[in-house]
Design a protein around this motif. Structure first.
Motif, mmCIF file in Angstrom:
data_model
loop_
_atom_site.group_PDB
_atom_site.id
_atom_site.type_symbol
_atom_site.label_atom_id
_atom_site.label_comp_id
_atom_site.label_asym_id
_atom_site.label_seq_id
_atom_site.Cartn_x
_atom_site.Cartn_y
_atom_site.Cartn_z
ATOM 1 N N TYR A 48 0.957 -1.150 0.131
ATOM 2 C CA TYR A 48 0.247 0.022 0.035
ATOM 3 C C TYR A 48 0.786 1.258 -0.033
ATOM 4 O O TYR A 48 0.530 2.078 -0.831
ATOM 5 N N PHE A 49 1.768 1.149 0.941
ATOM 6 C CA PHE A 49 2.625 2.456 0.857
ATOM 7 C C PHE A 49 3.570 2.620 -0.110
ATOM 8 O O PHE A 49 4.175 3.844 -0.223
ATOM 9 N N VAL A 93 8.573 9.922 -2.676
ATOM 10 C CA VAL A 93 9.369 10.395 -1.693
ATOM 11 C C VAL A 93 10.820 10.477 -2.224
ATOM 12 O O VAL A 93 11.640 11.153 -1.747
ATOM 13 N N VAL A 94 11.269 9.524 -3.339
ATOM 14 C CA VAL A 94 12.575 9.743 -3.835
ATOM 15 C C VAL A 94 12.645 11.095 -4.528
ATOM 16 O O VAL A 94 14.063 11.273 -4.715
ATOM 17 N N TRP A 118 21.828 9.652 -3.165
ATOM 18 C CA TRP A 118 21.965 8.301 -2.463
ATOM 19 C C TRP A 118 21.080 7.917 -1.228
ATOM 20 O O TRP A 118 20.797 6.884 -1.101
ATOM 21 N N MET A 119 20.174 8.941 -0.634
ATOM 22 C CA MET A 119 19.383 8.452 0.576
ATOM 23 C C MET A 119 18.044 8.067 -0.200
ATOM 24 O O MET A 119 17.172 7.546 0.534
ATOM 25 N N LEU A 138 12.881 5.368 0.414
ATOM 26 C CA LEU A 138 11.614 4.756 0.075
ATOM 27 C C LEU A 138 11.294 3.473 0.881
ATOM 28 O O LEU A 138 10.260 3.178 1.475
ATOM 29 N N LEU A 139 12.643 2.800 0.978
ATOM 30 C CA LEU A 139 12.365 1.687 1.633
ATOM 31 C C LEU A 139 11.927 1.654 3.134
ATOM 32 O O LEU A 139 11.013 0.982 3.661
ATOM 33 N N LEU A 140 12.675 2.710 3.923
ATOM 34 C CA LEU A 140 12.404 2.812 5.177
ATOM 35 C C LEU A 140 10.980 3.300 5.303
ATOM 36 O O LEU A 140 10.402 3.105 6.300
ATOM 37 N N MET A 141 10.524 4.493 4.556
ATOM 38 C CA MET A 141 9.124 4.988 4.806
ATOM 39 C C MET A 141 8.033 3.977 4.690
ATOM 40 O O MET A 141 7.126 3.768 5.345
ATOM 41 N N ALA A 142 8.238 3.108 3.478
ATOM 42 C CA ALA A 142 7.216 2.095 3.347
ATOM 43 C C ALA A 142 7.144 0.995 4.304
ATOM 44 O O ALA A 142 6.091 0.628 4.733
#
Length: 527
Positions: free
Chosen positions: A68-69, A76-77, A89-90, A95-99
């Protein structure tokens, strides 16, 4: 669905991820509303028996949340690519951490649901309560991030969206999840009679949701000819170009030129969030060439509502920076500041860095182009600039929060006549972000019964009526340069939500709790 439920554990996990993706695709700009049936699949997968039911339920709920997220926040990227050399580089980590982080809320919702062990028709009510409850937490924990609540999947201004005027976006999320998850009952271990009852209730609820919305929209009022004329300025300034020092003069002249564009003389001119790449105090300081040019751009009696970055000295003598809205009124040969609003709810990592000292050590800093992070302003409140109807500013991120305008009215003791949402959606680039943000912000109009004037630098700028509908011809899309001239739409009488807030949502959560408790009582009675 029965075949899905008989699949292997790993296949079931893949289906959970797909179900979350489907639910995410129901939101604008995709608008695939059948994707809402993903909630029915999520419920069925959580109900599936397993050797470790609680752990499996958490994992399936979390995977559904990841899907979903990933759809909801993939934009967000883009902010990290504005300065790709130092911050690019972040982007994948963001995206990974937020989702994955936001999906934890869904994992805990699934865990709570499974622990309650509801049966029969109560499953739908309990599931809706657990998921809508954690969505409320998502909007409040730490600074909160209520982006793309399940209830905001309905296009703002549509018939189903009008229920937000009574129950708010959180209450509509409960209704949406309950309706979308109800088909899972048809495939569960219930009697034929229970299936028939569930189908009848579901159809009646859908009919009520649409019927209420149609009836409310039929009451729409015309904008009076005496209403203030507003000009929204969209200069189409790309975020990657905005902060180059050599571009300041060109950007300023672009805004001034659009402000003075031939046509009807507006009472109000609106520039978006952080319109100019400089601290406004420097631009308007004595001796600056920009102050006189800004005076010349406005007619006597006109008010410029400008999103601006401003600075002031703090108690320690060091400058503090604010993301602000300034009301500047042209009087004779000068500008008078008739109102200042400092953004209260700041974007974590974007406008300030949580745990700043630790983050700095590992190379992270906020995305603001200021010497330091922004400082949060006082709690939300309306502004009453000279000669204008009172307005509630919502700067960018603040438009995500249900009830913020209501809180501001309570703080000031004044109900605003309109909402002004200035936003810098150029950060999103050409992604789904600006279109989702427009839909989310429009829900604040429905909840409060107030029109919204929405200004962004690159789109989407729009005039939105008190029912959450973009007025015909009053929209500038992504990458457009131009202005919108439109009279301020009328406000409606105070809505039930603006009077009572999330009280109706609390009643819904109570209904879910009672459904879970009733099952427990019956289960204990049978032992």
């Amino acid at each position: 669905m029965s075949r899905v439920l008989r699949s292997s554990p790993w296949t079931a996990r893949a289906w959970a991820l797909c179900a979350g993706l489907a639910a995410g695709l129901a939101h604008p700009p995709f608008g695939i509303l059948p994707g809402l049936l993903g909630y029915a699949l999520i419920l069925a997968l959580i109900d599936r028996d397993s050797p470790q039911p609680l752990r499996s339920a958490f994992l399936r709920g979390w995977l559904a949340g990841v899907g979903y997220f990933s759809i909801s926040v993939w934009w967000v990227v883009e902010p990290f690519m504005v300065d790709a050399k130092t911050q690019g580089w972040m982007a994948p980590f963001a995206l990974l951490l937020m989702a994955a982080g936001l999906a934890l809320f869904w994992g805990f919702a699934a865990l709570a649901y499974k622990a309650l062990k509801p049966r029969g028709l109560a499953r739908v009510l309990v599931f809706a309560g657990c998921l809508a409850g954690v969505e409320w937490l998502r909007g409040h924990v730490l600074t909160g991030f209520p982006w793309d609540l399940p209830g905001e999947a309905w296009p703002a201004g549509s018939a189903p969206s009008q229920a937000a005027s009574v129950v708010g976006a959180y209450g509509l999320s409960w209704i949406t999840v309950a309706l979308a998850a109800a088909p899972a009952v048809l495939f569960g271990p219930v009697s034929r009679r229970a299936r028939a009852v569930a189908a009848a209730i579901m159809l009646a609820a859908f009919a009520g949701l649409y019927g209420f919305g149609v009836a409310r929209l039929a009451q729409a009022a015309q904008t009076p000819a005496s209403a203030p004329l507003v000009r929204l300025v969209q200069a189409n300034i790309d975020q990657k170009e905005k902060w180059r020092p050599e571009n300041l003069d060109l950007i300023f002249e672009t805004y001034v030129g659009l402000t003075r564009r031939p046509g009807p003389t507006p009472d109000i001119v609106v520039w978006p969030e952080g319109a100019l790449p400089a601290v406004v105090d420097d631009l308007l300081a004595p001796g600056s060439p920009y102050g006189p040019r800004l005076v010349a751009a406005l007619s006597p009696g006109q008010t410029l509502l400008m999103g601006a970055n401003r600075a002031e000295l703090g108690p320690n003598g060091q400058p503090r920076y604010f993301n602000s809205l300034l009301a500047l009124r042209r009087e004779a040969g000068s500008l008078r500041v008739t109102g200042v609003y400092d953004k209260h709810r700041l974007v974590p990592f974007g406008e300030f860095m949580p745990l700043a000292s630790l983050a700095t050590e590992v190379g992270f800093r906020s995305l603001v182009h200021m010497p330091d992070d922004f400082t949060a302003g006082p709690p939300s409140r309306p502004l009453s600039p000279a000669g204008l109807p009172p307005l509630q500013p919502l700067i960018c991120y603040e438009a995500l929060f249900p009830g913020l305008t209501r809180e501001g009215a309570a703080n000031q003791g004044v109900r605003p006549a309109w909402i002004l949402n200035v936003s810098n959606d150029a950060w999103f680039g050409v992604t789904s972000g600006p279109l989702q943000h427009l839909n989310i912000a429009s829900y604040r109009a429905i909840e409060e019964g107030l029109p919204i004037i929405r200004a962004t630098p690159t789109g989407v700028s729009a005039v939105i009526d008190a029912y959450g509908r973009v007025e015909p011809g009053a929209r500038l899309g992504l990458g457009a340069l131009g202005v919108i001239d439109r009279r301020l739409p009328p406000a409606l009488p105070a809505t039930p939500y603006s009077r009572h807030g999330d009280l109706a949502f609390l009643v819904m959560l109570l209904a879910s709790a009672l459904a879970a408790a009733a099952h427990r009582v019956r289960a204990l009675g049978g032992t």
